[in-house]
Write a protein that holds these residues in place. Structure first.
Motif, PDB file in Angstrom:
ATOM      1  N   GLY A  72       0.824  -1.206   0.000  1.00  0.00           N
ATOM      2  CA  GLY A  72       0.000   0.000   0.000  1.00  0.00           C
ATOM      3  C   GLY A  72       0.854   1.250   0.000  1.00  0.00           C
ATOM      4  N   TYR A  73       0.225   2.359   0.339  1.00  0.00           N
ATOM      5  CA  TYR A  73       0.904   3.657   0.360  1.00  0.00           C
ATOM      6  C   TYR A  73       1.218   4.067   1.792  1.00  0.00           C
ATOM      7  CZ  TYR A  73      -0.512   3.905  -4.521  1.00  0.00           C
ATOM      8  OH  TYR A  73      -0.678   3.640  -5.859  1.00  0.00           O
ATOM      9  N   PRO A  74       2.160   4.989   1.990  1.00  0.00           N
ATOM     10  CA  PRO A  74       2.559   5.401   3.342  1.00  0.00           C
ATOM     11  C   PRO A  74       1.420   5.930   4.204  1.00  0.00           C
ATOM     12  CG  PRO A  74       4.159   6.159   1.739  1.00  0.00           C
ATOM     13  CD  PRO A  74       3.012   5.614   0.956  1.00  0.00           C
ATOM     14  N   ASP A  75       0.360   6.430   3.594  1.00  0.00           N
ATOM     15  CA  ASP A  75      -0.748   6.985   4.365  1.00  0.00           C
ATOM     16  C   ASP A  75      -1.747   5.916   4.818  1.00  0.00           C
ATOM     17  OD1 ASP A  75      -1.941   6.341   1.991  1.00  0.00           O
ATOM     18  OD2 ASP A  75      -2.802   8.326   1.601  1.00  0.00           O
ATOM     19  N   GLY A  76      -1.403   4.632   4.579  1.00  0.00           N
ATOM     20  CA  GLY A  76      -2.275   3.553   5.035  1.00  0.00           C
ATOM     21  C   GLY A  76      -3.375   3.176   4.069  1.00  0.00           C
ATOM     22  N   THR A  77      -3.316   3.680   2.866  1.00  0.00           N
ATOM     23  CA  THR A  77      -4.322   3.347   1.860  1.00  0.00           C
ATOM     24  C   THR A  77      -3.742   2.385   0.816  1.00  0.00           C
ATOM     25  OG1 THR A  77      -3.735   5.205   0.423  1.00  0.00           O
ATOM     26  CG2 THR A  77      -5.398   5.603   2.130  1.00  0.00           C
ATOM     27  N   PHE A  78      -4.639   1.739   0.078  1.00  0.00           N
ATOM     28  CA  PHE A  78      -4.223   0.866  -1.010  1.00  0.00           C
ATOM     29  C   PHE A  78      -4.490   1.495  -2.372  1.00  0.00           C
ATOM     30  CE2 PHE A  78      -4.952  -2.517  -4.119  1.00  0.00           C
ATOM     31  CZ  PHE A  78      -3.750  -3.207  -4.012  1.00  0.00           C
ATOM     32  N   GLY A  79      -5.516   2.316  -2.455  1.00  0.00           N
ATOM     33  CA  GLY A  79      -5.865   2.935  -3.732  1.00  0.00           C
ATOM     34  C   GLY A  79      -6.409   1.939  -4.733  1.00  0.00           C
ATOM     35  N   PRO A  80      -7.471   1.193  -4.389  1.00  0.00           N
ATOM     36  CA  PRO A  80      -7.966   0.152  -5.289  1.00  0.00           C
ATOM     37  C   PRO A  80      -8.440   0.658  -6.645  1.00  0.00           C
ATOM     38  CG  PRO A  80      -9.539   0.573  -3.531  1.00  0.00           C
ATOM     39  CD  PRO A  80      -8.288   1.295  -3.169  1.00  0.00           C
ATOM     40  N   GLU A  81      -8.920   1.892  -6.678  1.00  0.00           N
ATOM     41  CA  GLU A  81      -9.416   2.438  -7.942  1.00  0.00           C
ATOM     42  C   GLU A  81      -8.365   3.258  -8.686  1.00  0.00           C
ATOM     43  OE1 GLU A  81     -12.245   1.186  -8.796  1.00  0.00           O
ATOM     44  OE2 GLU A  81     -12.364   0.289  -6.808  1.00  0.00           O
ATOM     45  N   ARG A  82      -7.194   3.346  -8.116  1.00  0.00           N
ATOM     46  CA  ARG A  82      -6.113   4.063  -8.813  1.00  0.00           C
ATOM     47  C   ARG A  82      -5.576   3.202  -9.941  1.00  0.00           C
ATOM     48  NH1 ARG A  82      -2.109   6.882  -4.444  1.00  0.00           N
ATOM     49  NH2 ARG A  82      -1.028   7.319  -6.391  1.00  0.00           N
ATOM     50  N   ASN A  83      -5.097   3.878 -10.970  1.00  0.00           N
ATOM     51  CA  ASN A  83      -4.513   3.144 -12.098  1.00  0.00           C
ATOM     52  C   ASN A  83      -3.082   2.746 -11.776  1.00  0.00           C
ATOM     53  OD1 ASN A  83      -6.262   5.608 -13.874  1.00  0.00           O
ATOM     54  ND2 ASN A  83      -6.822   3.453 -13.908  1.00  0.00           N
ATOM     55  N   ILE A  84      -2.574   1.762 -12.495  1.00  0.00           N
ATOM     56  CA  ILE A  84      -1.190   1.354 -12.321  1.00  0.00           C
ATOM     57  C   ILE A  84      -0.424   1.629 -13.602  1.00  0.00           C
ATOM     58  CG2 ILE A  84      -1.682  -0.405 -10.592  1.00  0.00           C
ATOM     59  CD1 ILE A  84      -1.481  -2.509 -12.768  1.00  0.00           C
ATOM     60  N   THR A  85       0.839   1.938 -13.436  1.00  0.00           N
ATOM     61  CA  THR A  85       1.674   2.211 -14.600  1.00  0.00           C
ATOM     62  C   THR A  85       2.128   0.906 -15.234  1.00  0.00           C
ATOM     63  OG1 THR A  85       3.739   2.244 -13.350  1.00  0.00           O
ATOM     64  CG2 THR A  85       2.500   4.320 -13.494  1.00  0.00           C
ATOM     65  N   ARG A  86       2.671   1.035 -16.426  1.00  0.00           N
ATOM     66  CA  ARG A  86       3.170  -0.143 -17.125  1.00  0.00           C
ATOM     67  C   ARG A  86       4.327  -0.776 -16.350  1.00  0.00           C
ATOM     68  NH1 ARG A  86       2.416  -0.888 -22.446  1.00  0.00           N
ATOM     69  NH2 ARG A  86       4.634  -1.003 -22.967  1.00  0.00           N
ATOM     70  N   ALA A  87       5.163   0.048 -15.740  1.00  0.00           N
ATOM     71  CA  ALA A  87       6.285  -0.472 -14.949  1.00  0.00           C
ATOM     72  C   ALA A  87       5.779  -1.208 -13.715  1.00  0.00           C
ATOM     73  CB  ALA A  87       7.216   0.662 -14.538  1.00  0.00           C
ATOM     74  N   GLU A  88       4.792  -0.635 -13.021  1.00  0.00           N
ATOM     75  CA  GLU A  88       4.238  -1.281 -11.827  1.00  0.00           C
ATOM     76  C   GLU A  88       3.592  -2.631 -12.179  1.00  0.00           C
ATOM     77  OE1 GLU A  88       3.014   2.645  -9.142  1.00  0.00           O
ATOM     78  OE2 GLU A  88       1.627   1.861 -10.662  1.00  0.00           O
ATOM     79  N   ALA A  89       2.887  -2.665 -13.296  1.00  0.00           N
ATOM     80  CA  ALA A  89       2.221  -3.899 -13.720  1.00  0.00           C
ATOM     81  C   ALA A  89       3.238  -4.999 -14.004  1.00  0.00           C
ATOM     82  CB  ALA A  89       1.370  -3.632 -14.956  1.00  0.00           C
ATOM     83  N   VAL A  90       4.315  -4.666 -14.695  1.00  0.00           N
ATOM     84  CA  VAL A  90       5.354  -5.656 -14.996  1.00  0.00           C
ATOM     85  C   VAL A  90       6.003  -6.159 -13.719  1.00  0.00           C
ATOM     86  CG1 VAL A  90       7.623  -5.986 -16.056  1.00  0.00           C
ATOM     87  CG2 VAL A  90       5.824  -4.802 -17.317  1.00  0.00           C
TER      88      VAL A  90
END
Length: 350
Positions: free
Chosen positions: A146-164
């Motif tokens: 997740g992110y430092p603020d304690g969230t996961f961001g389920p509806e946030r998009n992911i980049t091509r690098a993150e997906a790989v």
């Protein structure tokens, strides 16, 4: 009568000054034979002492390998162990126990494992186990954070690098360091460069014709399907009872049709309620996790988390509550865990 008399038990006591000082017991040949027969009959009523019936374990280790383990207490030296018609070798330890670990191959559902133990003077021991009931204990590694603020961001998009990076963590099973110099002009010496090299070498991704990978751009749903398609087609079986044949917004003109079709036939994607796939939309983090969980046979549900699991030690996020459609998908992906595995269920264990 002399011979008959001699073949009886002699018991004489000699008394000296009113005290019995010694006693002689003599067993004739006939009596020894009778004694031996009695002992044999008693022995024949004794079965093998396997340390608790629950001690017999048949564990699935891989797609074609099973492991049978059990211990025989006070094992006789002439003991013979037979499993499905095969003679099993064993060693007896200093305490007289035989600890057996036996590998079996290619057992199929709805068949029985048959264990038979025999030895002179012992009642035959038999044990049968239905293969379909076997559970396999697997370890599932964490592949998202997740992110430092304690969230996961389920509806946030992911980049091509993150997906790989997410995908290769699951394929490799562990992080491996490779060269950070890539074939792409815009992806060298970055945190994702080694993952990018691995995925490229395996043929999962290829980038653009101009030599770029465009790592910071959002990945679309059809690009994600294309990235996992080679692995899916080689490692995931088709779903036999899949009623959905195709998506109405995916035609022969779509460059990604083959990849989307592969994922659809294997239950990796199911699309939207209106029968569309919407491949040109950017994929969200929750959608990516669901597709990867299905690809790598991760099936955490509400029933998977027993009372033995300390929920306080699990990675959870304040923006993903239990009512969220991807709560258990994200819980699975963000926590390393062991689980008892059957065809339709995963039960987490300590």
């Amino acid at each position: 009568l002399g011979d008959v008399y001699k073949r009886q038990i002699y018991k004489r006591s000699f008394i000296l000054r009113g005290k019995k000082i010694f006693k002689i017991n003599l067993l004739s040949t006939t009596q020894r034979d009778m004694r031996d027969k009695i002992l044999i009959k008693r022995a024949m009523r004794i079965s093998f002492s396997i340390l608790r019936r629950a001690n017999i374990k048949l564990t699935k280790k891989s797609d074609d390998r099973y492991e049978l383990t059990f211990t025989v207490k006070d094992a006789p030296k002439d003991m013979k162990i037979d499993v499905n018609g095969n003679n099993v070798k064993y060693n007896i330890d200093k305490d007289g126990n035989a600890k057996v670990v036996y590998d079996l191959r290619n057992l199929k559902n709805d068949t029985k494992l048959k264990l038979k133990i025999t030895a002179d003077g012992y009642k035959e021991f038999t044990y049968e186990k239905e293969v379909k009931d076997i559970k396999e204990i697997k370890t599932f590694n964490q592949y998202v954070v997740g992110y430092p603020d304690g969230t996961f961001g389920p509806e946030r998009n992911i980049t091509r690098a993150e997906a790989v990076a997410m995908f290769t963590r699951l394929v490799r099973g562990k992080v491996e360091t490779t060269s950070r110099t890539t074939r792409y002009s815009d992806a060298n010496n970055q945190w994702y460069s080694d993952a990018l090299n691995y995925a490229t070498d395996k043929g999962y991704i290829s980038g653009y014709t101009d030599g770029r990978f465009n790592p910071n751009a959002n990945m679309t749903r059809e690009e994600f399907a294309q990235m996992i398609s080679k692995y899916v087609s080689e490692n995931v079986k088709k779903v036999e009872d899949n009623t959905l044949i195709s998506f109405k917004d995916v035609s022969d003109k779509n460059w990604s049709k083959s990849a989307i079709q592969d994922a659809l036939e294997r239950g990796i994607i199911k699309g939207y309620e209106d029968g569309t796939f919407r491949g040109d939309r950017d994929i969200t983090r929750a959608e990516a996790v669901r597709m990867l969980n299905r690809t790598f046979d991760r099936k955490t549900t509400e029933k998977s988390i027993t009372k033995d699991i300390d929920a306080k030690k699990l990675n959870m996020f304040k923006d993903v509550i239990p009512k969220h459609w991807a709560f258990y998908e994200i819980l699975d992906a963000s926590n390393k865990h062991k689980a008892n595995v059957t065809d339709d269920n995963r039960v987490w264990s300590k």
